[in-house]
Design an enzyme around this catalytic site. Structure first.
Site, PDB file in Angstrom:
ATOM      1  CB  CYS A   2      -0.920   0.012   1.221  1.00  0.00           C
ATOM      2  SG  CYS A   2      -2.007   1.458   1.256  1.00  0.00           S
ATOM      3  CD  GLU A 111      -1.412  -2.232  -5.015  1.00  0.00           C
ATOM      4  OE1 GLU A 111      -0.549  -1.756  -5.788  1.00  0.00           O
ATOM      5  OE2 GLU A 111      -1.256  -2.323  -3.787  1.00  0.00           O
TER       6      GLU A 111
END
Length: 255
Positions: A2, A111
């Protein structure tokens, strides 16, 4: 993995969600990146009996944890993620896992599905039913040789659930509200006592929305970075096949 997320809730909404005292107003942030300040909630110092003060407090930290034993941060890697499976044993994270666990409020994260060696399609991944989530975080106060101090932090990641795995094989750990107090309790809860909290979110918890490459640049901070774009079925198939052939990421890389 992340390396970008967003926090678009108001200060009042965020404070109520975390169970902390009143927060100063802050703008919606649509593209938060490592080295920038992020909000974390940690356990407050012991309160006197009868105190009405909340038992959690919020603070701003630099996203990128620096362990206390580092002498010169200029030559140290950018630790913005910590693998939850290893954090309790890793020298860089084990002290924070034992003494300074934190919650990081977010509206969702970004993402990228890899396309060969290049960065591929970007996705805005948010709670399916809206609202805020709390990522598991670690906080460490680093002291410079000159004596000044800086609060720093990292997000814990875990294996992606089936709904996210076709985009990336890692995702941030989400701490459920019912587990906030337990996760933050570093006085009576050792890392092994909270290990089962470090798991993927349920498959239907998040929804992944394809977005444009605007989010790739940290300078792009407007709401447009979350605007849905159309991705053809053929493109989706090609990207999925490519991502399945791509080797795993390294913890310290930034996309």
């Amino acid at each position: 993995m992340c390396g970008r997320f967003a926090l678009t809730a108001t200060a009042d909404q965020t404070a109520a969600f975390l169970g902390v005292g009143e927060l100063e107003e802050f703008p919606a942030r649509y593209n938060i990146a490592p080295t920038q300040p992020i909000l974390m909630a940690v356990s407050a110092p012991s309160r006197p009996p009868g105190s009405n003060l909340p038992d959690r407090e919020a603070l701003l930290v630099r996203w990128g944890l620096i362990p206390g034993w580092v002498k010169d941060m200029r030559g140290f890697p950018l630790l913005f993620n910590a693998r939850s499976e290893e954090a309790a044993a890793k020298p860089s994270f084990r002290t924070a896992m034992r003494h300074r666990r934190a919650l990081v409020p977010a509206s969702g994260f970004y993402e990228w599905r890899q396309s060969g060696p290049a960065k591929g399609q970007a996705y805005w991944i948010r709670p399916r039913h809206g609202g805020l989530v709390a990522f598991a975080g670690l906080m460490e106060t680093w002291s410079e040789p000159g004596g000044s101090e800086m609060d720093t932090g990292a997000l814990l990641t875990t294996a992606a659930n089936p709904a996210i795995a076709h985009i990336h094989h890692r995702m941030p750990v989400v701490i459920e509200e019912k587990d906030f107090a337990r996760w933050l309790d570093c006085r009576t809860q050792e890392p092994r006592d909270v290990a089962e909290l470090l798991k993927p979110a349920e498959p239907d918890f998040f929804e992944a929305i394809p977005v444009s490459s605007l989010v790739n640049k940290v300078a792009n901070t407007a709401p447009e970075v979350q605007k849905r774009v159309e991705v053809s079925a053929l493109q989706e198939t090609k990207q999925k096949a490519s991502s399945e052939k791509t080797p795993g990421d390294t913890q310290m890389s930034l996309f």
